[in-house]
Design a protein around this motif. Structure first.
Motif, short mmCIF file in Angstrom:
data_model
loop_
_atom_site.label_atom_id
_atom_site.label_comp_id
_atom_site.label_asym_id
_atom_site.label_seq_id
_atom_site.Cartn_x
_atom_site.Cartn_y
_atom_site.Cartn_z
N TRP A 198 89.01 2.90 -64.75
CA TRP A 198 88.73 3.81 -63.67
C TRP A 198 89.82 4.78 -63.66
N ARG A 199 90.85 4.82 -64.44
CA ARG A 199 91.95 5.68 -64.03
C ARG A 199 91.99 6.87 -64.96
N ARG A 200 92.53 7.83 -64.19
CA ARG A 200 93.12 9.09 -65.11
C ARG A 200 94.61 9.19 -64.81
N TYR A 201 95.24 9.29 -65.94
CA TYR A 201 96.64 9.73 -65.79
C TYR A 201 97.30 10.44 -67.04
N GLN A 202 98.34 11.13 -66.71
CA GLN A 202 99.07 11.68 -67.58
C GLN A 202 100.09 10.84 -68.45
N THR A 203 100.15 11.20 -69.48
CA THR A 203 101.21 10.11 -70.23
C THR A 203 101.76 10.66 -71.26
N VAL A 204 102.87 10.27 -72.01
CA VAL A 204 103.58 10.80 -73.25
C VAL A 204 103.38 9.84 -74.49
N PRO A 205 102.34 10.03 -75.42
CA PRO A 205 102.25 9.31 -76.25
C PRO A 205 103.14 9.42 -77.65
N ILE A 206 103.21 8.23 -78.53
CA ILE A 206 103.76 8.49 -79.66
C ILE A 206 102.96 7.95 -80.54
N TYR A 207 102.56 8.78 -81.67
CA TYR A 207 101.59 8.55 -82.78
C TYR A 207 102.20 7.62 -83.85
N ALA A 208 101.44 6.71 -84.31
CA ALA A 208 101.98 6.08 -85.43
C ALA A 208 100.90 5.67 -86.37
N ILE A 209 101.36 5.32 -87.49
CA ILE A 209 100.42 4.70 -88.32
C ILE A 209 100.81 3.35 -88.72
N GLU A 210 99.96 2.53 -89.28
CA GLU A 210 100.28 1.17 -89.52
C GLU A 210 100.42 1.25 -91.07
N ASP A 211 101.85 0.90 -91.49
CA ASP A 211 101.94 0.61 -93.18
C ASP A 211 101.42 -0.53 -93.58
N SER A 212 101.16 -0.47 -94.88
CA SER A 212 100.37 -1.61 -95.51
C SER A 212 101.38 -2.87 -95.08
N ASN A 213 102.65 -2.93 -94.89
CA ASN A 213 103.49 -4.24 -94.59
C ASN A 213 103.49 -4.37 -92.98
N GLY A 214 102.26 -3.91 -92.18
CA GLY A 214 102.74 -4.09 -90.72
C GLY A 214 103.32 -3.28 -90.16
N ARG A 215 104.38 -2.44 -90.43
CA ARG A 215 105.07 -1.60 -89.83
C ARG A 215 104.35 -0.36 -89.16
N HIS A 216 104.72 -0.23 -88.22
CA HIS A 216 104.26 1.07 -87.50
C HIS A 216 105.02 2.11 -87.65
N ARG A 217 104.67 2.99 -88.30
CA ARG A 217 105.59 4.20 -88.61
C ARG A 217 105.11 5.34 -87.88
N MET A 218 106.25 6.19 -87.18
CA MET A 218 105.89 7.02 -86.24
C MET A 218 105.32 8.55 -86.98
N LEU A 219 104.43 8.99 -86.50
CA LEU A 219 104.05 10.44 -86.88
C LEU A 219 104.34 11.33 -86.10
N LYS A 220 104.87 12.41 -86.64
CA LYS A 220 104.88 13.60 -85.79
C LYS A 220 103.76 14.12 -85.08
#
Lengths: 459, 1236
Positions: free
Chosen positions: B891-913
Motif C-alpha cells: 500500500w505504501r509509497r516511500y522514498q529510499t536510498v537503494p544500493i544495487y548489487a549483483i549476485e556472483d556465482s559464489n553467492g556473494r552480493h557484489r555492489m554495483l555502481k
C-alpha cells in the motif's frame, strides 16, 4: 514507526509462549516483575537458555535483561533457522521445554532448522568437541535432559507431536527428531537433533474433530545406567492394564549404555495410542533422582525411586484417562494445537479436545492478545469434549526467500532452477519438452521452485 | 462532425427499432453478386469448404506424422497447454455480497474521463451528474454494483488507483495517439497485480478521413495488444452528440463492464482495504478553535474489500501514514443491492447511487445518525439569519458583527456538547460523533457563502472550484440541487424507503441550513443522557414518531449498534449487556447458541469486555493519562479473574497437565466398560455415533449432559436454565439445519462449477441455464477427474474449505462472528482514525481518492529489503547506487536510498555502481517490510511536467533481512621496499601492524602476475631504519612471499571485499498532507544538488585517459616473420633502417667474374621466361579441361535431378571441394615451379 512500542506483560508465567508469540507476530514485549518477590528473583537458567536459543535461531533479535533479571525486554528479529546449530539447554528443564516453541518457530524461518540440543554436564567440552567434529559446525543441537517427569519426553515428541504437525500440511520430509543420547535429571547428558522444514507459504487450516477409536498402543521404555530389567517390568505392568482392552500393544525397549546413557541413572516410559482417524494420544514419565537445585534436595536423594511396576501401571492408567477424556490430542498438546490453528490462513479451523487444560487456556488467552484470534469454544455434551473453532490470523512465512511457482516462470525452457523441497537436486533444463521429469513436478501441484539463475535476456 | 453524428444518430434509431423484434435474423449466404462469385472462384476443388476434421477423414495419410521429433514436440506442447490450464484456484474467502467493483477511469488530461463517467452514470441511473468527485457507487444490475473513480493525473494518484482498481478503463485520445500516462499506468497496474483492463479510444470524431480513421484504429489496437495481450478489448467512442458520447456506445460499454469477471489478486485477497468514499473530520470543535493545527480525528467511510478486517489491525492511509484503527463500525449499506425478487432487470427505484463526495445521495448514514442534506434555497432562516442576509452583500464577506454572532452560536452549542461529552466519556468510552460532524460543516460553511455567489461561473472550471479544498463536497451538493432541483427531490424521495421508517427526524438550524437529523429509536434508550438536551427542543416530535416504529426493523438496527457498543465500550458492565441482549435477541436458538459460547468463552477469555491479566498497553506517553484513569478497574478485573483461574503470575511454565489427582483403577470392570467403545475392540456403531452426534446438533443431549456441565458448574453461575433452552431451540434448529444443508449442497455444486469454469462465476444460481450448464460441468468434470486426479483433489479440497468456512461461521451469532472473523468484505464501514495531521483535513481533495489499506502481521516493521530490480527499458538512464528513488510497495509509497548489487556465482552480493543496462540486479534498501513476491514500482520524479517516462524501474521483493550483506571490491596497493630471494617487504599496503594481522595469509599479486601471500608484520629493526639510527619506525610493512623473485618496480595488489553499508533512510510520501498540485519534494540526488548549487563534477586526475606511450618495437628476423602465420602482421614492424652489409659494400668484379655473372643472369632470364610460357600453356589446358568437366557434370545433374534432392546437393558440395583442392594444388605447383 521509528519508536518501538512494547507490549507490556507481567510475571514469569508462560515466558516461552510469550516469547514465541512475540517472535511470530513481531511484537516487541516488555515483561516486568519476573519473580520479583521470590527468594531467587529473576529469570531461571532454563529461561535464559531459551532466550539464547532464540538468539541463535533468529537474526537481529534484541534481548535486554535488567541486573536482577526481573525485567526483560525482547525485540524479535527474523527467524533464520539454518543447519548445524548447537545449543546447550542446561539441566534445569528437560528438552521438551525447548522443543515445543522451537517446533513452531522453525516452521516460519528463512531456512529449514536443524538444531542439536544438549544437556550441560561437567564434561561439556568433550561433548561439544565431539559434536563439532561430527557436524562440522553446521547443525543446531541442544544438550540436555531428554526425559523428565515435568515436560513431555522426547519419545512423545517423536511419536505424537511430529505426526500432529502433518495435519497442518507440513511435509514429513525434513521433520525429524533424533535421540543421540538420553539424559535424566539431575545431571542430564542427553542429546537430540531436531530438524524442522519451513512452511513455504502458510499452514493449512484443519477440521479435526473425528477422534476415532484406538486401534493400537505403542510405546517406548528407556533406562539409563540401570538394569534392563526395569524396562521389562514396566512393560509387563502396562500390558497388564491394556490387555483388558486391546490386543495390539507393543512397547519397545531402549536401553542405553555408556556414553549414550547420559550422566544419571533413571528409567521411564512413554506410551501412545493411535486411533483409526490418525490421532495420537500420549502419556509419559521418567523416574530419576531429583535435581540438585530443587528444594528438599536431601530428601530426594534419600528417597527411593518408585518401583518400575508402579510406573508402568500408572502411565498406562494415565493414558486410559486421557483416552477417556477424548479429543483429538491429549491435554499436553492442546496448547500447540491451538497455536497452530491460530496461525492458519483465514479459514475456519475446528478441533475437538478433551477438558481444557490450564496451559491450553493460557495459550488461548495469549493467542488472543498477540495474534488477535479468538476461539469459539463450545462444549459437546454428548461426548464430554470441547469443540473449538477459530479463523486463523493468516500468518505467512514472511522471512522465507521468494520462491517462484511454476506459473511465475516466464520462459520455462530457458531456466535453470532447483526444487526447493529437496535443496540438493538440481535440475537443469535445456529444453522443457525433453524433460518429462520436470513436467511431472509441475503436474503434481503447487510445488515451488527456487530460481537459481534466470537468463537475463529473456525477461 | 455534424454529419457524422447525424449518421450515428440514425443508426442508433434504427437499432432501437430493431430491438423491438424478437429474435435475430440468421445470416444468409450470398447466392449472387460479386461476393458469391468470388467465393465460388476461390474453391474450385470443394475441399476448401470442408472443416479440418472432414479433411482428416477424407485423407488420413496426409495428416499422419511425418517426423517423430515433430510429433513429440506437438505432444509436449499439448500437455504444456493443458498444464497451463490447470491451476490451483485462489481460494475466495469472501462471503455474502461482494463490495462494489471499482472501475477506475484513467487517461491523460482532456481526454474525456469525467464525461465518460457522467455518461455511464446517466446510462445506469438516468440522472445527470454535474461533476465527478470521489468514488460514485451505482447499482448496475441485480447482482452487481460498481464504483466509478476518476484517476487523477499525477503519478501518486495513479499509483494509488492502480492498487484498488478492479477494472481500469484506459482512455486514449484517438486523434493524438497513446500518451505516456497510459503506459505508465499500465506498468503500475502490472506490478501491483494486474486487474482487468479495457482501452477506450475517444476523440475519434476529429478524423475527417474514414480511411485514415480506420488505419489509426488498427494501428492503435495493435500497439495496445502488444502491451497487454492479443485480443485485448479496445473500445471506440466515435464522437459526441450534444456534448455526450452516443447512447448506443455507452450502452455497449456498460454491457462490456457488466459481463466482466474480476479475478482475485494475491496481494488484495490477503489484505483488507477500503476505498474511502466519504471523509469527515470529527475532532471536537473547541479543540480546533483553540489550536487550528491540532491533530485531528477523522472518520473514513467505505466498502471493505480484500479480506476480512479484524479489530486491532493497523492500517496505512496512502499518502499519510500508518495508524491504528481506533474505531470500526459496520454501517447499513448506503447503496444496497435490490431484493432478490423474481423479476427481470432493475426497477427504476432500485437504481440507486451514492456519491457523498460529489454531493449526491442526500442521505448520509453515520454510526448513530442519518443526515439529510437540504438545499440552502429551501431553508427558512431563523431570526439571526435574517440579519445575516442583509449583512452579506453579494460577493463580499460577512461583516464582523455577523461573524461574532455566529461564533457565539457556535461556542454555545459546543459548550452543551462538551458537557454531554464528559458524561458520555465517563459512562462509556463512546465517541460522540454527531455534533462534531455538524460542527465541521459549520466551519466550512463560511467559505461556502463566498463561493456560492459565483458558482455558476465556476461550474465549468473544475480546477478553480478545488480551491475550496475541504468544503468542496458540501458546495457541490448545493450546486447540484440548484441545477436540477426537481430531479433531486424526486431522487431523494426514492432513496429513502429502505431505511426511512426506523428513524426520527430532528430539525436543527445551523447557519442558514436546516439539517434534519434522524435519530434511531434504540439509540434513545442507550444514550438518553446525551439526547436529553436536544429533546427539549422537539420532544413532541419524537414521541409521535416513536410509536410508528416497526419492531422488526428496529431489531435489525439494534444488532448493528450493539456490536459497535461491544467494541467501543470496554468498561461496560456485562450484566448490562445481557439485559440488552434479552431485549433484542428474538429467536431462541440464537440465544442458546450465544449462551453456549459465552459460558466457556467467558471462562477462557474473561468477561466479554475485560482484558486478561496480560494487559496490552502502549508505551507512548500520551496514553499515560488513560492508563491511570483505568487502572483501578483493570486491577480489580485481574483479581476477580485470578480467583477463578491461576493465582500465580509466576506459575511454572509447563504444558503437561500434571494435576491428575486421582488416577482411577483401570483394572475394574466398570471403568473398562465405560471406555470399551473408544477402542476398536468395542462397539463400532456406538463409537461412530459419538462423532456424528456431536457433529450434527449440539442440542441433542443425552444423560451425559449433566455430567459435562457439572465440570463447569462450579465456575459458571448462569448454568441451570441452559439445558432447557437447548431443547426448545432444537425444533427451530432442525428446520434450519435441513434448509441449511440443502443450501450448502447447492453451494458446493456451484463452487465445483466455478472451479471448472471460472468465467461463469456471476451467474444466478437459480436460473435454468445455470443449472444446465452446471450439469454439463459436472459431467465434464467427471471426465476430467479421471484424467487429472491429483490436481482435482487439490482443487476440491480448497473449495471444500470455502463451504466449511461458510457453514461454520453461519452457525455463530453476529457478535461472536465479528469477533472471530472480523468485519466481512462487502460491509460498509465507518473507520475512525485519531491523531491525523491537520494537513490531511486541510488539503483534502475529493478528486484524489483516499486508500486505506490494512497491514498484515509484521508489515509495520522496518528492515532491509532485497528486491530483484530491473531498470525500465524506457527510462533513459541507468540508475545510480545511493540515488534516492521513490518506491511503491504494497500500500505504501516511500522514498529510499537503494544500493544495487549483483549476485556472483559464489553467492556473494557484489555492489554495483549503476544498474545494468538490460538485466535484473538486486537492490537493497531500508524501509517498511513487505512480504516476498510483492511487486514494486520505482519512480524518481513525481512532477507532472516531465516529458519522458516516469517509471524508472520495476522490481519484486525477494526477502528481507535485518542485516544487509553487500560487499564491494577493494584493491590495496603496495610497493616493495626490500626484496630478498622470494620474500619481499611491502609497504604502503597497510597502515598498521594490526591491519596486517587481519590479512595474514591473504593472497596478493604483482602486476606482472607473480602470486604471493601476506605473512606477517615486519619487525622494525629489519624493515626500517631502527630507532637507534635516528629514523622513526614506520608501521604497516608486511613480509610477503612470492612464487618468484619480484622486481623493485613491481606494484603489489591485494584484492579484498569490504562491506557496504546501506543507508537506514526512508521517507514516506506524505502527498495527502500537502496541496495536491504541489510536487512532493524529498531527498535530492547528488546530480540534482550539483545542478542547483552549480558545482562541477569532481574529477580524479588519475582516472582520466592519457595518451598511451609508444612501446619500443621489437624486430624479428625475416626468416621467422616470413614463415610465420603472422607474416602480414609482422610487416607492420619497421626493421632497422640501415641496409645490410652485402647491400652496403661496393663490389668490384674481375673480368672473368663479370662474364660469369652476365651468363648466369642470362640463363636465369631464359629460365624465367620458359616457366612463364609453360605456365600459361598449362593453365590454358587446364581451363579447357575444367570446362568440359563442368559441362559433363551439368548434364549429369540434369538427369539425376528428379531422383533425389539430397544426394544432388551433397554431390555439388563435393564437387566444389574438389575444385578447391585442385586450385590449391595448382597454386602450390606454381609456387614450387617459380622456386620461391
Amino acid at each position: 514507526m521509528g519508536k518501538v512500542s512494547y507490549m507490556r506483560l507481567k510475571g514469569s508465567q508462560n515466558l516461552r509462549l510469550r516469547l514465541l508469540l512475540s517472535t511470530l507476530s513481531t511484537t516487541p514485549i516488555l515483561i516486568e516483575d519476573i519473580r520479583a518477590d521470590a527468594t531467587w528473583p529473576g529469570l531461571r537458567p532454563h529461561e535464559v537458555s531459551f532466550l539464547r536459543v532464540l538468539e541463535k535461531v533468529s537474526d537481529d533479535c534484541v534481548v535486554e535483561i535488567n541486573e536482577t533479571g526481573t525485567k526483560l525486554k525482547y525485540k524479535p528479529g527474523i527467524v533464520i533457522g539454518g543447519r548445524h546449530l548447537i545449543h546447550d539447554c542446561g539441566t534445569s528443564r528437560a528438552i521438551g521445554y525447548f522443543l515445543e516453541p522451537l517446533i513452531v518457530l522453525g516452521l516460519f524461518g528463512k531456512k529449514a532448522l536443524s538444531i542439536r540440543l544438549k544437556g550441560a554436564t561437567s564434561s561439556m567440552t568433550r561433548l561439544l568437541g565431539k559434536s563439532l567434529e561430527l557436524y562440522n559446525y553446521d547443525t543446531v543441537a541442544l544438550i540436555c535432559i531428554t526425559n523428565d517427569s515435568k515436560d513431555p519426553s522426547v519419545d512423545t515428541f517423536r511419536s505424537t507431536t511430529l505426526p500432529m504437525l502433518k495435519q497442518f500440511g507440513i511435509p514429513s520430509e525434513g521433520l525429524d527428531l533424533k535421540i543421540q543420547c538420553r539424559g535424566v535429571p539431575p545431571h542430564g547428558g542427553g542429546e537430540v537433533i531436531l530438524s524442522i522444514p519451513i512452511v513455504q507459504d502458510s499452514l493449512k487450516a484443519i477440521t479435526w474433530i473425528d477422534e476415532g477409536m484406538v486401534k493400537r498402543i505403542r510405546g517406548v521404555t528407556f533406562s539409563t545406567k540401570v538394569s534392563v530389567q526395569f524396562e521389562n517390568t514396566m512393560i509387563h505392568a502396562a500390558r497388564g492394564i491394556f490387555n483388558h482392552l486391546l490386543p495390539d500393544v507393543h512397547i519397545f525397549t531402549d536401553h542405553k549404555a555408556g556414553d549414550q546413557a547420559g550422566k544419571s541413572p533413571g528409567y521411564g516410559i512413554s506410551l501412545f495410542a493411535e486411533t483409526t482417524s490418525g490421532c495420537f494420544i500420549s502419556a509419559d514419565t521418567a523416574v530419576s533422582y531429583g535435581r540438585v537445585d530443587d528444594e528438599g534436595e536431601l530428601d530426594d536423594k534419600k528417597k527411593e525411586l518408585s518401583p518400575p511396576g508402579d510406573i508402568g501401571e500408572k502411565i498406562a492408567s494415565v493414558l486410559l484417562t486421557k483416552i477417556e477424556q477424548g479429543g483429538v490430542v491429549d491435554s499436553t498438546h492442546q496448547g500447540l494445537l491451538f497455536l497452530l490453528c491460530a496461525l492458519c490462513p483465514q479459514d475456519v479451523s475446528k478441533v475437538r479436545v478433551g477438558k481444557l487444560s490450564p496451559y491450553g487456556i493460557e495459550v488461548l488467552r495469549h493467542i488472543r492478545d498477540f495474534l488477535g484470534v479468538k476461539f469459539v469454544i463450545k462444549p459437546d455434551p454428548s461426548t464430554e469434549t470441547v469443540i473449538l473453532k477459530c479463523v486463523g490470523c493468516g500468518l505467512k512465512n514472511l522471512s522465507r526467500k521468494e520462491m517462484l511457482t511454476w506459473d511465475d516462470i516466464p520462459f520455462k525452457d530457458l531456466l535453470c532452477f532447483r526444487m526447493a523441497s529437496q535443496s540438493t537436486s538440481l535440475i537443469r533444463m535445456g529444453n522443457l519438452y525433453e524433460h518429462n521429469k520436470v513436467h511431472n513436478i509441475a503436474v503434481n501441484g503447487p510445488q515451488k521452485f527456487h530460481v537459481l539463475a534466470v537468463d537475463q535476456s529473456i525477461r | 462532425m455534424a454529419k457524422l453524428s447525424e449518421i450515428s444518430h440514425q443508426k442508433s434509431k434504427k437499432k432501437n427499432d430493431g430491438s423491438n423484434e424478437q429474435g435475430h435474423k440468421s445470416h444468409r449466404i450470398r447466392k449472387s453478386g460479386a461476393s458469391a462469385k468470388k467465393k465460388s472462384k476461390s474453391n474450385p476443388n470443394s475441399n476448401e469448404g470442408l472443416s479440418k476434421e472432414q479433411k482428416k477423414i477424407n485423407n488420413p495419410k496426409a495428416f499422419a506424422f511425418t517426423s517423430t521429433v515433430k510429433a513429440k514436440r506437438l505432444q509436449s506442447r499439448a500437455t504444456e497447454k493443458e498444464q497451463k490450464r490447470l491451476h490451483v484456484p485462489t481460494i475466495d474467502r469472501t462471503t455474502g455480497e461482494p463490495a462494489p467493483f471499482v472501475v477506475v477511469v484513467q487517461g491523460p488530461p482532456q481526454v474525456g474521463k469525467s464525461l465518460l463517467i457522467k455518461c455511464l452514470i446517466k446510462h445506469y441511473t438516468k440522472h445527470n451528474l454535474p461533476e465527478v468527485r470521489g468514488p460514485i457507487t451505482i447499482i448496475s444490475g441485480k447482482q452487481r454494483r460498481l464504483q466509478f473513480v476518476e484517476c487523477p493525473n499525477d503519478i501518486n494518484g495513479m499509483i494509488d488507483c492502480a492498487k484498488f482498481a478492479d477494472l481500469a478503463l484506459l482512455l486514449i485520445d484517438g486523434s493524438y495517439g497513446f500518451e505516456m500516462e497510459t503506459f505508465e499506468f499500465l506498468n503500475i497496474l502490472q506490478n501491483h497485480g494486474f486487474p482487468r483492463v479495457m482501452g477506450v479510444l475517444t476523440h475519434l470524431d476529429k478524423f475527417k478521413d474514414v480511411k485514415k480513421l480506420k488505419k489509426t484504429k488498427q494501428r492503435l489496437k495493435h500497439r495496445f495488444w502488444t502491451e497487454i495481450y492479443d485480443g485485448a478489448k479496445l473500445f471506440y467512442l466515435s464522437g459526441l452528440i450534444h456534448g455526450k458520447y452516443t447512447k448506443r456506445e455507452v450502452h455497449n460499454l456498460a454491457r462490456f463492464i457488466s459481463v466482466m469477471k474480476f479475478p482475485p489478486l494475491s496481494w488484495r485477497v490477503s489484505h483488507p482495504y477500503i476505498l474511502v468514499d466519504r471523509f469527515e473530520d470529527v475532532t471536537p470543535p473547541e479543540k480546533v478553535h483553540m489550536n487550528s493545527k491540532c491533530d485531528r480525528t477523522v472518520t473514513l467511510y467505505g466498502y471493505l474489500r480484500g479480506c476480512n478486517l479484524k479489530k486491532g489491525t493497523k492500517a496505512h492511509i496512502a499518502g499519510v501514514g500508518d495508524y491504528p484503527l481506533s474505531g470500526i463500525t459496520a454501517l447499513a449499506d448506503p447503496c444496497p443491492l435490490p431484493s432478490a425478487a423474481k423479476k427481470k432487470g432493475l426497477r427504476d427505484k432500485e437504481k440507486l447511487f451514492y456519491a457523498p463526495m460529489s454531493g449526491l445521495g442526500d442521505l448520509l448514514y453515520d454510526k448513530d445518525a442519518v443526515y439529510i442534506n437540504i438545499n440552502d434555497h429551501f431553508v427558512q432562516f431563523s431570526k439571526d439569519d435574517g440579519a445575516n442576509e442583509e449583512g452579506v452583500p453579494k460577493g463580499k464577506q460577512r461583516d464582523v458583527g455577523v461573524e461574532l454572532v455566529k461564533s457565539l452560536q457556535n461556542t454555545k452549542y459546543s459548550v452543551d456538547e462538551k458537557l454531554e461529552k464528559i458524561d458520555a466519556r465517563e459512562v462509556a468510552d463512546r465517541e460522540v460523533l454527531l455534533e462534531p460532524v455538524e460542527q465541521y460543516q459549520h466551519e466550512i460553511k463560511d467559505e461556502d457563502g463566498e463561493l456560492d455567489e459565483d458558482s455558476d461561473t465556476e461550474d465549468d472550471d473544475g480546477l478553480e472550484s478545488l480551491d475550496g479544498g475541504k468544503i468542496s463536497d458540501r458546495k457541490t451538493s448545493s450546486q447540484t440541487i440548484g441545477d436540477s432541483s426537481d430531479e433531486e427531490a424526486l431522487y431523494s424521495s426514492e432513496q429513502r424507503p429502505p431505511t426511512q421508517n426506523n428513524f426520527k427526524e430532528q430539525l436543527d438550524f445551523h447557519e442558514g441550513r436546516v439539517r434534519r437529523k434522524a435519530i434511531f429509536e434504540n439509540e434513545m434508550d442507550i444514550d438518553d443522557q446525551k439526547d436529553s438536551g436536544e429533546d427539549d427542543e422537539d420532544g413532541q416530535d419524537d414521541e409521535s414518531d416513536s410509536t410508528d416504529n416497526d419492531a422488526t426493523e428496529n431489531g435489525d438496527d439494534e444488532n448493528l449498534s450493539t456490536h459497535s457498543d461491544f467494541s467501543a465500550d470496554d468498561e461496560e458492565d456485562n450484566e448490562d449487556e445481557m439485559g440488552n441482549a434479552s431485549k433484542w435477541k428474538e429467536s431462541l436458538s440464537e440465544r442458546t447458541a450465544l449462551r453456549h459460547n459465552i459460558n466457556l468463552m467467558q471462562l477462557v477469555y474473561g468477561k466479554p469486555a475485560s482484558k486478561s491479566s496480560t494487559e496490552m498497553k502502549d508505551t507512548s506517553e500520551e496514553e499515560s493519562e488513560d492508563d491511570e484513569f483505568f487502572k483501578p478497574k483493570g486491577e480489580g478485573n485481574k483479581k476477580s479473574k485470578e480467583g477463578v483461574n491461576d493465582n500465580d503470575v509466576d506459575i511454572d511454565d509447563c504444558s503437561k497437565f500434571l494435576s491428575n489427582a486421582s488416577i482411577k483403577d483401570w483394572k475394574s470392570e466398570d471403568l473398562i466398560a465405560s471406555i470399551r467403545d473408544r477402542f476398536v475392540t468395542g462397539d463400532w456403531s456406538k463409537a461412530s455415533l459419538r462423532n456424528q452426534l456431536s457433529e450434527g446438533a449440539p442440542g441433542d443431549n443425552d444423560d451425559g449432559d449433566d455430567a459435562v456441565f457439572g465440570e463447569f458448574e462450579d465456575l459458571e453461575t448462569g448454568q441451570k436454565y441452559e439445558s432447557h433452552q437447548d431443547d426448545i431451540g432444537d425444533s427451530h434448529k432442525d428446520d434450519d439445519l435441513a434448509a441449511e444443508e440443502r443450501r450448502l449442497k447447492k453451494l458446493a455444486l456451484r463452487a465445483k462449477f466455478d472451479a471448472q469454469y471460472p468465467s461463469f462465476t456471476t451467474y444466478n444460481p437459480f436460473s435454468l441455464s445455470f443449472l444446465m450448464k452446471m450439469m454439463m460441468a459436472i459431467m465434464t468434470q467427471r471426465l476430467v477427474m479421471v484424467k487429472e486426479m491429483e490436481v482435482d483433489t487439490l482443487i476440491r479440497r480448497k473449495l471444500n474449505w470455502r463451504q466449511v468456512n461458510i457453514a461454520e461461521l453461519n452457525e455463530l451469532d453476529e457478535v461472536t462472528r465479528i469477533e472471530i472473523e472480523g468485519y466481512r468484505t462487502g460491509t460498509y464501514l465507518r473507520i475512525e482514525v485519531r491523531d491525523v495531521p491537520f494537513q490531511m483535513v486541510e488539503n483534502f481533495d475529493p478528486c484524489h481518492p483516499i486508500l486505506l489499506g490494512g497491514l498484515a502481521l509484521g508489515e509495520e516493521n522496518v528492515g532491509y529489503m532485497q528486491v530483484r530490480l530491473k531498470r525500465h527499458r524506457w527510462h533513459k538512464k541507468v540508475l545510480k547506487t545511493r540515488d534516492p528513488i521513490i518506491v511503491s510497495i504494497g500500500w505504501r509509497r516511500y522514498q529510499t536510498v537503494p544500493i544495487y548489487a549483483i549476485e556472483d556465482s559464489n553467492g556473494r552480493h557484489r555492489m554495483l555502481k549503476y544498474t545494468p543496462e538490460h538485466m535484473h540486479c538486486l537492490a537493497m534498501f531500508w524501509g517498511p517490510l513487505a512480504p516476498p513476491h510483492t511487486g514494486v514500482v520505482a519512480v524518481q520524479n513525481l512532477s507532472n511536467n516531465q516529458a519522458s517516462f516516469r517509471i524508472t524501474a520495476t522490481a519484486t521483493v525477494l526477502e528481507f533481512n535485518h542485516a544487509a550483506r553487500i560487499v564491494k571490491k577493494i584493491k590495496l596497493v603496495g610497493y616493495a621496499c626490500k626484496i630478498f630471494k622470494k620474500t619481499a617487504f611491502i609497504e604502503d599496503m597497510f597502515t598498521s601492524d594490526l591491519e596486517i594481522a587481519r590479512f595474514e595469509g591473504a593472497a596478493i599479486r604483482t602486476v606482472s602476475g607473480i602470486r604471493g601471500q601476506v605473512k606477517k608484520a615486519v619487525k622494525e629493526e629489519i624493515a626500517n631504519k631502527s630507532k637507534k639510527k635516528g629514523g622513526h619506525a614506520k608501521e604497516g610493512i608486511a613480509r610477503c612471499t612470492f612464487e618468484d623473485k619480484i622486481k623493485m618496480g613491481d606494484i603489489v595488489f591485494l584484492r579484498a571485499w569490504s562491506q557496504v553499508e546501506i543507508p537506514q533512510f526512508y521517507n514516506p510520501l506524505t502527498t495527502a498532507l500537502q496541496p495536491r498540485d504541489k510536487t512532493w519534494q524529498g531527498m535530492k540526488t547528488v546530480a540534482e544538488l550539483r545542478r542547483e548549487q552549480n558545482l562541477p563534477v569532481p574529477v580524479n586526475k588519475d582516472s582520466l585517459y592519457k595518451k598511451v606511450k609508444e612501446v619500443q618495437s621489437i624486430g624479428y628476423p625475416q626468416v621467422i616473420t616470413g614463415s610465420s602465420a603472422f607474416c602480414i602482421k609482422a610487416q607492420r614492424y619497421t626493421f632497422s633502417k640501415r641496409p645490410l652489409l652485402e647491400n652496403r659494400r661496393a663490389v668490384v668484379m674481375e673480368p672473368h667474374e663479370r662474364k660469369v655473372h652476365a651468363l648466369v643472369q642470362h640463363l636465369q632470364l631464359i629460365r624465367n621466361e620458359k616457366i612463364k610460357n609453360g605456365n600459361s600453356r598449362k593453365r590454358r589446358r587446364e581451363r579447357h579441361k575444367k570446362w568440359s568437366v563442368q559441362r559433363k557434370s551439368k548434364f549429369q545433374e540434369e538427369t539425376e535431378r528428379g531422383k533425389e534432392g539430397k544426394v544432388h546437393t551433397r554431390g555439388k558440395t563435393k564437387e566444389k571441394a574438389q575444385k578447391f583442392i585442385i586450385l590449391i594444388l595448382e597454386l602450390s605447383a606454381f609456387a614450387g615451379a617459380s622456386g620461391i
